[in-house]
Motif scaffolding. Structure first.
Motif, PDB file in Angstrom:
ATOM      1  N   VAL A 115       0.866  -1.180   0.000  1.00  0.00           N
ATOM      2  CA  VAL A 115       0.000   0.000   0.000  1.00  0.00           C
ATOM      3  C   VAL A 115       0.899   1.225   0.000  1.00  0.00           C
ATOM      4  O   VAL A 115       1.829   1.323   0.804  1.00  0.00           O
ATOM      5  N   ALA A 116       0.629   2.134  -0.903  1.00  0.00           N
ATOM      6  CA  ALA A 116       1.261   3.454  -0.895  1.00  0.00           C
ATOM      7  C   ALA A 116       0.131   4.468  -0.981  1.00  0.00           C
ATOM      8  O   ALA A 116      -0.838   4.260  -1.714  1.00  0.00           O
ATOM      9  N   SER A 117       0.264   5.564  -0.233  1.00  0.00           N
ATOM     10  CA  SER A 117      -0.879   6.451  -0.030  1.00  0.00           C
ATOM     11  C   SER A 117      -0.592   7.876  -0.461  1.00  0.00           C
ATOM     12  O   SER A 117       0.505   8.404  -0.231  1.00  0.00           O
ATOM     13  N   GLY A 118      -1.610   8.476  -1.054  1.00  0.00           N
ATOM     14  CA  GLY A 118      -1.489   9.819  -1.570  1.00  0.00           C
ATOM     15  C   GLY A 118      -1.354  10.876  -0.491  1.00  0.00           C
ATOM     16  O   GLY A 118      -2.201  10.991   0.392  1.00  0.00           O
ATOM     17  N   CYS A 119      -0.283  11.658  -0.580  1.00  0.00           N
ATOM     18  CA  CYS A 119      -0.006  12.769   0.329  1.00  0.00           C
ATOM     19  C   CYS A 119       0.009  14.041  -0.496  1.00  0.00           C
ATOM     20  O   CYS A 119       0.830  14.191  -1.401  1.00  0.00           O
ATOM     21  N   GLY A 120      -0.915  14.952  -0.200  1.00  0.00           N
ATOM     22  CA  GLY A 120      -1.021  16.156  -1.007  1.00  0.00           C
ATOM     23  C   GLY A 120      -1.283  17.388  -0.175  1.00  0.00           C
ATOM     24  O   GLY A 120      -0.928  17.464   1.015  1.00  0.00           O
TER      25      GLY A 120
END
Length: 395
Positions: A115-120
């Motif tokens: 799992v890799a998660s969006g950081c914005g």
């Protein structure tokens, strides 16, 4: 008995259509891929929530997480809370963080699940963002929240940064700050303006080659903090050119939903293993997950011919789903999930099910059948007929 129905054509007329009805190829059990592969995953809306659907977000958590488990079972990683999950088009930051938390929890039950998660910076009121420092603080807030959950970051392209940056140096300053703080290597994210018009001129210029130079310079300054870069420019030559210039060990994650089969297979160029092939972080893999898994398994076993035989026919469907206006591709992804029985309804966060025409859905149905992607043909016909009836087409 052959399955058939009546579908509208591009000319506005109606014509009978008989299905091939061939279900997706099944992946061989236990095969380890030789590419790192993430599927950007969609969210399932809660159609029973008492909300204003254009203004508020309600997620069916059980069905949403069940779909992540389905992707894990096929050997695919999950790129969480990204564009495919309607990030910035209905999915707000608090809901995104809850989605990330739940996906990370689900992955704990699956050995090897990625799992890799969006950081914005999408929690910021863009009209209040006046400086690069405001953008940095926005990234740092989301970064801290995701890393507190143990999450790996995908540093998403920022609309706020595109708006306030005056030069490539502003991008260098922001990314230098974020990468120097990251607890583990991140995936960078370059989304073309065909996916999001607010990102035009990202990296400080509308000249793609000059923008690439800036991005590569940032990566070269922090190679130990960059796992890879995902680019979605829908231009295979630009991706290949950038791939060949990446520092040793930094991956190119293709986000090219028009040319992914060729880019993943690779050309074997160069002395660096990463220069001759792309890994993948793709929204289309949500819609074609079983075929993607089977094809990647064949590639890992050295059977390139089988890889292309399975994945090649999915490309026309992907090009249709991602047709201009490309930012509405999520509608096609969710439509496929509904046709294939992964959710009970075709309702989307933000009412986005309305962004494509009936003719678009009819052609999607034909292309999905031609690519052997309808997992339960009888159910798909039943649901397509429901869609047709809602638009006044019977038969």
């Amino acid at each position: 008995m052959a399955l058939s129905l009546t579908l509208p054509t591009a000319s506005g007329s109606l014509a009978p259509y008989a299905l091939r009805g061939t279900t997706p190829a099944k992946p061989d059990a236990g095969v380890k891929f030789n590419r790192i592969v993430y599927s950007a995953a969609h969210v399932v809306a809660d159609p029973l929530a008492v909300i204003d659907p254009w203004l508020q977000c309600a997620v069916d958590w059980d069905t949403t997480i069940a779909y992540r488990r389905h992707l894990f079972s096929l050997g695919l990683g999950v790129a969480e809370a990204m564009d495919t999950a309607q990030r910035g088009m209905g999915l707000d930051w608090p809901t995104s963080l809850e989605l990330i938390r739940r996906s990370l929890d689900a992955a704990k039950d699956v050995p090897g699940a990625l799992v890799a998660s969006g950081c914005g910076t999408d929690h910021l009121n863009i009209d209040d963002v006046k400086s690069v420092d405001d953008v940095i603080r926005g990234y740092e807030e989301q970064m801290a929240a995701i890393e507190a959950l143990g999450g790996k970051l995908i540093v998403m392209a920022s609309r706020a940064l595109a708006r306030v940056a005056k030069s490539p140096a502003d991008y260098e300053r922001v990314y230098d700050r974020i990468l120097s703080q990251a607890k583990q290597p991140v995936v960078l994210h370059w989304l073309g303006d065909m996916f999001d018009p607010a990102l035009a001129g990202y990296w400080g210029t509308k000249d793609v080659d000059a923008a690439m130079d800036t991005a590569l310079g940032i990566i070269a300054a922090h190679p130990d903090k960059v796992d890879g870069i995902k680019i979605s420019l829908l231009d295979k030559d630009k991706e290949i050119a950038m791939r060949r210039r990446l520092p040793s060990g930094v991956r190119m994650y293709t986000g090219d939903d028009f040319n992914y089969a060729e880019l993943i297979a690779g050309d074997g160029f160069g002395s660096e293993p990463m220069h001759g092939k792309s890994d993948a972080l793709l929204g289309i893999f949500d819609a074609i997950a079983p075929a993607a898994s089977a094809a990647l398994g064949a590639l890992a076993q050295g059977n390139t011919e089988k890889f292309h035989a399975i994945l090649g026919p999915t490309v026309p469907l992907s090009r249709h789903i991602f047709a201009s206006p490309t930012r509405f591709y999520k509608t096609g992804v969710v439509f496929m999930a509904w046709l294939n029985g992964h959710q009970k309804h075709f309702t989307m966060v933000g009412g986005q099910q309305s962004t494509r025409s009936l003719q678009h859905f009819a052609e999607l149905f034909r292309l999905a059948d031609a690519a052997n992607l309808l997992e339960q043909p009888e159910l798909a016909v039943q649901r397509m007929k429901t869609m047709l009836a809602l638009h006044g087409v019977e038969g």
